[in-house]
Design a protein around this motif. Sequence first.
Motif, PDB file in Angstrom:
ATOM      1  N   ALA A 166     -23.991 -43.438  37.734  1.00  0.00           N
ATOM      2  CA  ALA A 166     -23.465 -42.811  36.516  1.00  0.00           C
ATOM      3  C   ALA A 166     -24.436 -41.786  35.960  1.00  0.00           C
ATOM      4  CB  ALA A 166     -23.175 -43.884  35.470  1.00  0.00           C
ATOM      5  N   VAL A 167     -25.728 -42.027  36.136  1.00  0.00           N
ATOM      6  CA  VAL A 167     -26.742 -41.125  35.580  1.00  0.00           C
ATOM      7  C   VAL A 167     -26.783 -39.809  36.343  1.00  0.00           C
ATOM      8  CG1 VAL A 167     -29.215 -40.859  35.143  1.00  0.00           C
ATOM      9  CG2 VAL A 167     -28.100 -43.039  34.695  1.00  0.00           C
ATOM     10  N   GLY A 168     -26.668 -39.871  37.663  1.00  0.00           N
ATOM     11  CA  GLY A 168     -26.745 -38.665  38.491  1.00  0.00           C
ATOM     12  C   GLY A 168     -25.710 -37.615  38.129  1.00  0.00           C
ATOM     13  N   PRO A 169     -24.416 -37.954  38.086  1.00  0.00           N
ATOM     14  CA  PRO A 169     -23.418 -36.951  37.709  1.00  0.00           C
ATOM     15  C   PRO A 169     -23.609 -36.410  36.284  1.00  0.00           C
ATOM     16  CG  PRO A 169     -22.351 -38.775  38.806  1.00  0.00           C
ATOM     17  CD  PRO A 169     -23.785 -39.171  38.590  1.00  0.00           C
ATOM     18  N   ALA A 170     -24.043 -37.261  35.354  1.00  0.00           N
ATOM     19  CA  ALA A 170     -24.260 -36.787  33.987  1.00  0.00           C
ATOM     20  C   ALA A 170     -25.388 -35.754  33.947  1.00  0.00           C
ATOM     21  CB  ALA A 170     -24.581 -37.964  33.064  1.00  0.00           C
ATOM     22  N   LEU A 171     -26.467 -36.031  34.671  1.00  0.00           N
ATOM     23  CA  LEU A 171     -27.559 -35.061  34.726  1.00  0.00           C
ATOM     24  C   LEU A 171     -27.145 -33.795  35.467  1.00  0.00           C
ATOM     25  CD1 LEU A 171     -30.646 -37.378  35.379  1.00  0.00           C
ATOM     26  CD2 LEU A 171     -29.993 -36.241  33.251  1.00  0.00           C
ATOM     27  N   ALA A 172     -26.302 -33.917  36.479  1.00  0.00           N
ATOM     28  CA  ALA A 172     -25.826 -32.740  37.208  1.00  0.00           C
ATOM     29  C   ALA A 172     -24.993 -31.835  36.303  1.00  0.00           C
ATOM     30  CB  ALA A 172     -25.022 -33.169  38.428  1.00  0.00           C
ATOM     31  N   VAL A 173     -24.117 -32.425  35.499  1.00  0.00           N
ATOM     32  CA  VAL A 173     -23.301 -31.625  34.574  1.00  0.00           C
ATOM     33  C   VAL A 173     -24.199 -30.942  33.545  1.00  0.00           C
ATOM     34  CG1 VAL A 173     -21.582 -31.793  32.726  1.00  0.00           C
ATOM     35  CG2 VAL A 173     -21.193 -32.964  34.895  1.00  0.00           C
ATOM     36  N   LEU A 174     -25.190 -31.665  33.028  1.00  0.00           N
ATOM     37  CA  LEU A 174     -26.118 -31.083  32.073  1.00  0.00           C
ATOM     38  C   LEU A 174     -26.876 -29.911  32.694  1.00  0.00           C
ATOM     39  CD1 LEU A 174     -27.481 -31.247  29.268  1.00  0.00           C
ATOM     40  CD2 LEU A 174     -29.137 -32.807  30.306  1.00  0.00           C
ATOM     41  N   LEU A 175     -27.304 -30.052  33.930  1.00  0.00           N
ATOM     42  CA  LEU A 175     -28.021 -28.985  34.620  1.00  0.00           C
ATOM     43  C   LEU A 175     -27.125 -27.761  34.846  1.00  0.00           C
ATOM     44  CD1 LEU A 175     -30.750 -28.318  35.845  1.00  0.00           C
ATOM     45  CD2 LEU A 175     -29.938 -29.250  38.005  1.00  0.00           C
ATOM     46  N   VAL A 176     -25.856 -27.970  35.156  1.00  0.00           N
ATOM     47  CA  VAL A 176     -24.923 -26.850  35.334  1.00  0.00           C
ATOM     48  C   VAL A 176     -24.737 -26.104  34.010  1.00  0.00           C
ATOM     49  CG1 VAL A 176     -22.493 -26.286  35.773  1.00  0.00           C
ATOM     50  CG2 VAL A 176     -23.719 -27.802  37.326  1.00  0.00           C
ATOM     51  N   VAL A 177     -24.605 -26.848  32.905  1.00  0.00           N
ATOM     52  CA  VAL A 177     -24.434 -26.204  31.596  1.00  0.00           C
ATOM     53  C   VAL A 177     -25.672 -25.387  31.231  1.00  0.00           C
ATOM     54  CG1 VAL A 177     -24.204 -26.690  29.118  1.00  0.00           C
ATOM     55  CG2 VAL A 177     -22.747 -27.875  30.759  1.00  0.00           C
ATOM     56  N   VAL A 178     -26.859 -25.949  31.448  1.00  0.00           N
ATOM     57  CA  VAL A 178     -28.106 -25.225  31.149  1.00  0.00           C
ATOM     58  C   VAL A 178     -28.224 -23.994  32.047  1.00  0.00           C
ATOM     59  CG1 VAL A 178     -30.634 -25.385  31.283  1.00  0.00           C
ATOM     60  CG2 VAL A 178     -29.318 -27.219  30.212  1.00  0.00           C
ATOM     61  N   GLY A 179     -27.862 -24.124  33.308  1.00  0.00           N
ATOM     62  CA  GLY A 179     -27.909 -22.978  34.226  1.00  0.00           C
ATOM     63  C   GLY A 179     -26.942 -21.878  33.818  1.00  0.00           C
ATOM     64  N   ALA A 180     -25.718 -22.267  33.418  1.00  0.00           N
ATOM     65  CA  ALA A 180     -24.734 -21.267  32.985  1.00  0.00           C
ATOM     66  C   ALA A 180     -25.217 -20.546  31.722  1.00  0.00           C
ATOM     67  CB  ALA A 180     -23.384 -21.928  32.741  1.00  0.00           C
ATOM     68  N   ALA A 181     -25.824 -21.303  30.805  1.00  0.00           N
ATOM     69  CA  ALA A 181     -26.357 -20.672  29.590  1.00  0.00           C
ATOM     70  C   ALA A 181     -27.489 -19.718  29.943  1.00  0.00           C
ATOM     71  CB  ALA A 181     -26.846 -21.741  28.611  1.00  0.00           C
ATOM     72  N   GLY A 182     -28.335 -20.084  30.897  1.00  0.00           N
ATOM     73  CA  GLY A 182     -29.422 -19.203  31.323  1.00  0.00           C
ATOM     74  C   GLY A 182     -28.911 -17.919  31.959  1.00  0.00           C
ATOM     75  N   VAL A 183     -27.889 -18.028  32.790  1.00  0.00           N
ATOM     76  CA  VAL A 183     -27.298 -16.833  33.420  1.00  0.00           C
ATOM     77  C   VAL A 183     -26.698 -15.927  32.347  1.00  0.00           C
ATOM     78  CG1 VAL A 183     -25.410 -16.053  34.911  1.00  0.00           C
ATOM     79  CG2 VAL A 183     -26.911 -17.894  35.668  1.00  0.00           C
ATOM     80  N   ARG A 184     -25.995 -16.505  31.368  1.00  0.00           N
ATOM     81  CA  ARG A 184     -25.398 -15.713  30.290  1.00  0.00           C
ATOM     82  C   ARG A 184     -26.486 -14.969  29.517  1.00  0.00           C
ATOM     83  NH1 ARG A 184     -24.860 -15.815  24.975  1.00  0.00           N
ATOM     84  NH2 ARG A 184     -22.938 -15.118  23.996  1.00  0.00           N
ATOM     85  N   GLU A 185     -27.554 -15.700  29.166  1.00  0.00           N
ATOM     86  CA  GLU A 185     -28.635 -15.070  28.407  1.00  0.00           C
ATOM     87  C   GLU A 185     -29.295 -13.960  29.226  1.00  0.00           C
ATOM     88  OE1 GLU A 185     -29.557 -15.762  25.111  1.00  0.00           O
ATOM     89  OE2 GLU A 185     -27.689 -16.920  25.186  1.00  0.00           O
ATOM     90  N   GLY A 186     -29.469 -14.187  30.517  1.00  0.00           N
ATOM     91  CA  GLY A 186     -30.073 -13.168  31.373  1.00  0.00           C
ATOM     92  C   GLY A 186     -29.221 -11.914  31.468  1.00  0.00           C
ATOM     93  N   LEU A 187     -27.899 -12.088  31.602  1.00  0.00           N
ATOM     94  CA  LEU A 187     -27.002 -10.933  31.675  1.00  0.00           C
ATOM     95  C   LEU A 187     -26.987 -10.150  30.358  1.00  0.00           C
ATOM     96  CD1 LEU A 187     -23.989 -12.466  33.654  1.00  0.00           C
ATOM     97  CD2 LEU A 187     -25.686 -10.815  34.485  1.00  0.00           C
ATOM     98  N   ILE A 188     -27.014 -10.834  29.243  1.00  0.00           N
ATOM     99  CA  ILE A 188     -27.027 -10.142  27.940  1.00  0.00           C
ATOM    100  C   ILE A 188     -28.346  -9.397  27.748  1.00  0.00           C
ATOM    101  CG2 ILE A 188     -27.086 -10.532  25.438  1.00  0.00           C
ATOM    102  CD1 ILE A 188     -25.058 -12.800  25.879  1.00  0.00           C
ATOM    103  N   THR A 189     -29.468 -10.035  28.090  1.00  0.00           N
ATOM    104  CA  THR A 189     -30.777  -9.408  27.941  1.00  0.00           C
ATOM    105  C   THR A 189     -30.911  -8.178  28.842  1.00  0.00           C
ATOM    106  OG1 THR A 189     -31.743 -11.553  27.418  1.00  0.00           O
ATOM    107  CG2 THR A 189     -33.276  -9.820  28.060  1.00  0.00           C
ATOM    108  N   ALA A 190     -30.323  -8.226  30.048  1.00  0.00           N
ATOM    109  CA  ALA A 190     -30.389  -7.099  30.976  1.00  0.00           C
ATOM    110  C   ALA A 190     -29.399  -6.006  30.617  1.00  0.00           C
ATOM    111  CB  ALA A 190     -30.133  -7.587  32.404  1.00  0.00           C
ATOM    112  N   GLY A 191     -28.543  -6.240  29.629  1.00  0.00           N
ATOM    113  CA  GLY A 191     -27.566  -5.238  29.208  1.00  0.00           C
ATOM    114  C   GLY A 191     -26.351  -5.192  30.104  1.00  0.00           C
ATOM    115  N   MET A 192     -26.151  -6.169  30.947  1.00  0.00           N
ATOM    116  CA  MET A 192     -25.006  -6.183  31.867  1.00  0.00           C
ATOM    117  C   MET A 192     -23.796  -6.881  31.265  1.00  0.00           C
ATOM    118  SD  MET A 192     -27.157  -7.085  35.283  1.00  0.00           S
ATOM    119  CE  MET A 192     -25.974  -6.597  36.502  1.00  0.00           C
TER     120      MET A 192
END
Length: 191
Positions: free
Chosen positions: A25-51
């Motif tokens: 149960a812990v593994g999938p919960a941490l995987a979902v959390l990691l995907v959300v953090v990764g998606a937020a990082g990609v969004r922030e990177g695209l905004i910062t780069a002006g894309m």
Amino acid sequence: MTVANHQPSPLTAATAPTGNGPVGAVGPALAVLLVVVGAAGVREGLITAGMAGGSPLLPGLLDTADRALTDHAAPSGAIAILAGLWLVVTALRPRVRRTFALRARTGVFASRRDVARIASDAAAGVSGVLHARSTVSRRRVTTTVDTLGSDPGPADEVQQVITDRLRRLTSEPAVRVRTRPARPGADGRIA
């Protein structure tokens, strides 16, 4: 002319099947959390780069987190340490065994559901038993039998029959029998 008598070598015993264990149960919960953090990082990177358009959320979130952690550093750190220790202990706990090994050379196993069926079937064959239901844990088989009348007489016989039937298991669980007198239904018949 002699013919060699070649006997096939016996199979090695299979290992006991196990469940996912607590980390399942812990593994999938941490995987979902990691995907959300990764998606937020990609969004922030695209905004910062002006894309991409929009305003960055990360600086505001980091400032809020910094203020909250500064105000509550000791409790937050203690909670983080406890959560990390709990995750490590959970990951290292042994996997759950969901089967019982049978006395055999090749590694034959019966599931808890199979053991419950065996116990219920054995109990149903005793005279005076109308219906039997069994539940199984790693250490105990509990069988509830509906009997004719209020006499709990068949309980000892039911326990002996179930115990005899489960002797094929390498680690025999304790057998507990509960008796209940059967109640007549609305139509007067015993259900």
